[in-house]
Structures are given as C-alpha cells and as structure tokens.
Design a protein around this motif. Sequence first.
Motif, short mmCIF file in Angstrom:
data_model
loop_
_atom_site.label_atom_id
_atom_site.label_comp_id
_atom_site.label_asym_id
_atom_site.label_seq_id
_atom_site.Cartn_x
_atom_site.Cartn_y
_atom_site.Cartn_z
N LYS A 67 37.31 10.73 76.91
CA LYS A 67 37.48 9.39 77.47
C LYS A 67 36.64 9.24 78.73
CE LYS A 67 42.32 9.24 75.93
NZ LYS A 67 43.73 9.22 76.40
N ASP A 68 36.50 10.34 79.44
CA ASP A 68 35.68 10.37 80.64
C ASP A 68 34.23 10.55 80.20
OD1 ASP A 68 34.68 10.61 83.15
OD2 ASP A 68 35.45 12.62 83.53
N ARG A 69 33.40 9.55 80.40
CA ARG A 69 32.02 9.60 79.92
C ARG A 69 31.29 10.82 80.47
NH1 ARG A 69 28.45 4.56 80.51
NH2 ARG A 69 27.41 5.48 78.73
N GLY A 70 30.43 11.37 79.64
CA GLY A 70 29.64 12.51 80.09
C GLY A 70 30.21 13.86 79.71
N ARG A 71 31.24 13.87 78.83
CA ARG A 71 31.81 15.15 78.39
C ARG A 71 32.09 15.13 76.90
NH1 ARG A 71 35.51 15.10 82.93
NH2 ARG A 71 34.69 16.38 84.63
N ILE A 72 31.93 16.29 76.27
CA ILE A 72 32.34 16.48 74.88
C ILE A 72 33.10 17.79 74.79
CG2 ILE A 72 30.38 15.18 73.93
CD1 ILE A 72 29.12 17.90 73.16
N TYR A 73 33.92 17.91 73.73
CA TYR A 73 34.71 19.13 73.49
C TYR A 73 34.55 19.53 72.03
CZ TYR A 73 36.93 17.93 77.93
OH TYR A 73 37.15 17.61 79.25
N PHE A 74 34.47 20.84 71.79
CA PHE A 74 34.35 21.30 70.40
C PHE A 74 34.91 22.71 70.28
CE2 PHE A 74 30.43 22.10 72.67
CZ PHE A 74 30.12 23.42 72.38
N PRO A 75 35.45 23.06 69.11
CA PRO A 75 36.01 24.41 68.91
C PRO A 75 34.92 25.39 68.52
CG PRO A 75 36.36 23.09 66.96
CD PRO A 75 35.68 22.19 67.95
N ILE A 76 35.14 26.65 68.88
CA ILE A 76 34.18 27.68 68.49
C ILE A 76 34.89 29.03 68.46
CG2 ILE A 76 33.32 28.32 70.78
CD1 ILE A 76 30.48 28.32 69.50
N THR A 77 34.47 29.91 67.57
CA THR A 77 35.01 31.27 67.54
C THR A 77 34.14 32.15 68.42
OG1 THR A 77 33.72 31.68 65.53
CG2 THR A 77 36.05 31.09 65.25
N THR A 78 34.74 33.18 68.99
CA THR A 78 34.03 33.99 69.97
C THR A 78 32.82 34.73 69.39
OG1 THR A 78 35.73 35.68 69.60
CG2 THR A 78 35.95 34.32 71.56
N ASP A 79 32.82 34.96 68.07
CA ASP A 79 31.66 35.62 67.47
C ASP A 79 30.45 34.70 67.42
OD1 ASP A 79 33.06 34.06 65.58
OD2 ASP A 79 32.06 35.07 63.93
N LYS A 80 30.66 33.40 67.66
CA LYS A 80 29.55 32.44 67.67
C LYS A 80 29.31 31.86 69.06
CE LYS A 80 30.24 31.03 62.85
NZ LYS A 80 30.53 29.87 61.95
N LEU A 81 29.87 32.51 70.07
CA LEU A 81 29.77 31.97 71.42
C LEU A 81 28.32 31.83 71.89
CD1 LEU A 81 31.31 31.08 73.98
CD2 LEU A 81 31.26 33.46 74.74
N PHE A 82 27.46 32.75 71.45
CA PHE A 82 26.06 32.69 71.88
C PHE A 82 25.40 31.37 71.48
CE2 PHE A 82 25.86 34.10 67.51
CZ PHE A 82 24.69 33.55 67.01
N GLN A 83 25.92 30.72 70.43
CA GLN A 83 25.30 29.49 69.95
C GLN A 83 25.43 28.33 70.94
OE1 GLN A 83 27.24 28.94 66.13
NE2 GLN A 83 25.63 30.03 65.05
N VAL A 84 26.45 28.38 71.79
CA VAL A 84 26.62 27.26 72.73
C VAL A 84 25.48 27.25 73.73
CG1 VAL A 84 29.12 27.29 72.47
CG2 VAL A 84 28.07 28.48 74.41
N HIS A 85 24.88 28.41 73.99
CA HIS A 85 23.76 28.46 74.95
C HIS A 85 22.44 28.02 74.31
CE1 HIS A 85 25.98 30.26 78.27
NE2 HIS A 85 26.59 31.03 77.38
N LEU A 86 22.46 27.74 73.02
CA LEU A 86 21.27 27.23 72.34
C LEU A 86 21.23 25.71 72.33
CD1 LEU A 86 21.23 29.64 69.23
CD2 LEU A 86 20.07 29.93 71.43
N LEU A 87 22.31 25.09 72.76
CA LEU A 87 22.36 23.63 72.79
C LEU A 87 21.43 23.10 73.87
CD1 LEU A 87 26.23 23.14 72.44
CD2 LEU A 87 24.50 22.90 70.64
#
Length: 497
Positions: A67-87
């Motif tokens: 609701k607060d502009r400028g933020r998103i949330y998404f689920p992830i498993t810890t074995d794929k945590l490295f992928q968030v740094h590829l965004l």
Amino acid sequence: MSSQEEDGTAEPGHNTAGPSTCSSTENDETTGDIITVTIGATVPTGFEHTAAEEVNEKIGVDARISKDRGRIYFPITTDKLFQVHLLRSVDNLFVVVEEYDHYQFKESKEETLMEMQQLASKLPWTNALEVWKLNGALKKKKGYRKGGNGTKVKPNSEAADAAVADTEQQELPLAASAAETPTKAESTADTETSTQDTEETAPEAKPIKFRVTCNRAGDKHSFSSNEAARDFGGAVQEFFLWKADMTKFDIEVLLNIHNEEVVIGIALTEESLHRRNISHFGPTTLRSTLCYGMLRLCKPQASDIILDPMCGTGAIPLEGAIEFNSSFYVAGDNNDMAVNRTVNNICHIQKRRAVKGSASGLPIDTVRWDLCNLPIRTGSVDIIITDMPFGKRMGSRKKNWDLYPSCLREMARVCTPGSGKAVLLTQDKKCLAKAISRMGGLWRKLHTVWVNVGGLHAGVYLLKRTGAVFGQTPEDVYESRGTVNAKGDEKGDKELS
C-alpha cells in the motif's frame, strides 16, 4: 536509534490488534535447512509493477505491491536467496520478520510506545536472522564490495556533483518509504558495512552491533519516528543484548510504518543497489534502477539501435549495455564534461569486469554532438531513451519551450517510422505535451508512468513513432534562434520564478 518520517504527527490511534497477515517466519515451511521467508524490496516509485514482473520472470514467484508506494514483497526459499541480488529493479532488500496489515495503535503516545517495547520480545526473529547470516555468507562468497558509501571513493573533482546527485537519487533510503525529511542520524545509513563474517566465526568474541531505522508515513500517529525507533530499539537491545551503534552496525532492524501497516524487517543490503554502475556522478545522475525500469518499458530487442541523445553520465545506456546486451547503444551529449563522465563510467565497468575475469567489452559508443542536429542517418534508430532537462538543475523552463520541440523533431527524423519508440523522462509535463502536439503527427503517446525523482513528480512517457514521413508533415515547430543548449551550462541556469 535513527528514524525517518514523512508526515507530521497528529491524532493517536486505538487498541492493538494481532497481525492480520501472518508473518513469513511463522508460516515457514521447513524442509531440512531450507526455509521460506518473505523478502521486501524498495523500488523506484511508479515502477512497482515493473519490479513485480521482474521478480516473476527471474524468480518465478508472484510479488505483492505494498500500500505504501515504492515497496514490493515476495516469498523465497533460502536455497534461492542469491537470486534476489540478481534483480535490477530494486534499490534495497530486507527480510520480513513480521507484518501487520491493520495495526491498531493505542490512544496515547505512552501506551503505544510501551506496546512497541513489549512487541520486540514477541516477534519471531529466528528465521529472519538465519537469512541475514546466509546473506552475509553469500556476499563473502561472491566477493561483494565491503564497506562504505560510494561517496567515499569519489575523487575530489566529483565531490560537489556527487553531493547534488545523491540528493536526487536518494528517494528511498534503506528500506524506507518515500519520506523526504531524513533525520540527521539517517544520513549515516550507508557509511559502514557489516562485520558479520567475524561474528559468524566467533559469535561470543565480539558483540553484535545494531541500529533501528524507523520509516513512518501517515498523519494519525501519536508518536514520532525518533520516538518509535528509540523505544523499539531499546527493547531489541535488551532482548538480544546487542550493542547499539548508529554507524558501525552489523544489523539494521527496520520498523516501517505506513498508516496502519507495520512491517518489521532486517536489512540485506548495506547501500542502495541503484549506485551499481556509476563511479563518476553528475548533477542529475539517474538511479540505475530507474534506468532499468525505463528500458523495460521500451522492450529492447536483439540488434536494436538504442540512442540516448542527452546521456549526462551515461546511466541509461550503461544499464542497457549490461542488462540488455543484445542491443547496441549510442550515448551522446553536447557537454564535454558529461561526455567525459560517461567515458569514465564505461571504463570503470570494463575494468571491474576485467578484474572478475569476464568479457569487458560493452556494446556502447559515446559521441559529443549538437542534439538538435544529430550526426545520425534518417530513420536508423530503433529506440530513443533519455532524461530530458527538467528546467531546474539543468537548463530552464524558458529554454525548454525552444528545446523540447527541436529535440522531438530531430528524434523523429532519426527514429524508424512506424516501429520506432521513445521513452522520455521529464517533470516539465506541460512543455512536453505542447511539443508533441506540434509535431504534426510524428509522435503518438502510448503510456505514461508517474515517478518520484528526488521528490519531484515526473513522468516517463512512452511514445511511438508513427508512419508519417519526416519532412512531409506540417510540423508546426518553432525553430529556436541559434543552437539550443540541451543541458544548459554545467553550472546551471537560474529558474525563472
């Protein structure tokens, strides 16, 4: 504790209610050492949907827009945590400890702050702290740059420009909302980095240092951000026996409050990812994350020729050459200093790649030119993408009335009729709308994304080059006297009141 707030304080709230949306850590599905958590990300305001699309494309999960502009949330498993740094569309990342959709605050400030103190010991910290440790290990393994704000390593000649650039870029500090009155303590958000590697090997040898950053938006809170950060942070310190430190902290705990939405998290980034490509800043350097959003808007295809006629420091073509490297980029400006900065930024990326052992070449060329008389063949460019002068730090509103029509006409000449596109960022909406209407049907507006650029409400305009033949349409273009200065003198022009 440090804090940041957007609106003034006003009426108190009501009684506290439990979380309406369960914490990611409470819903973790543990399979061996793999757990599922919710990751929060701050993104350029206006490009939340673009960021959500990238998350779905690269990680394969659906992102929820806050609701607060400028933020998103998404689920992830810890074995794929490295992928968030590829965004590439996110500025800062944090792992969610707990979130409340409709947190009912107490009526008095004292009761509310007391409740926040009690909340610290009731939160499910375990999984979030595990993710924080894992994130530190990933950074060490992948050789992430450790330590310090980007401004520390800038040469003296760039210091003044960098200081100005930082104020425009820092729309959202670490996991913050679009707050625009940072407290003095917040200015140190990125000054030092984690010593968590030492802490992992000898957890009892050195106490963990932490700080709490409160980002608050809303006018119905009985407390200030400073008060919330102070009391909540004190309770965190008492619960974990950590040591508070405003600058040399290992862990940054985030207390994000937007009206009745409350999210507690732990930061995973030490400095905003929007600085990733730029070493030589200018007065109006764009965030790399905003550049990525603009590039995705025009959907670059293989072999496309992409032009930035007012490249400044080269932020847009650099992001494109790295992320959409099947296209070729031409970056140009009429200012020698801007062209030099672009060349230096390209060299910086090439050296960084060479050190890592990867191919250092980039599909990009840099030229100094008069943007209203481009040395480019008619109809040879597929996409034009640029940051137009707002008439504030660069140029003036008065000059824009000459500049915009001349630029759009020249862009229409070099752009491929029928298929060419242009993505233009500007705050001078009235001037751009008038310039488009005077093009005799050469350009057609398809879409507008409203963004926040350093506190300024600007628009990213997606234009389509019509099939009209250039030079055979009744363009009502006011030809300015002499050569139009696109970005103005490097020192800037005074804006007319």
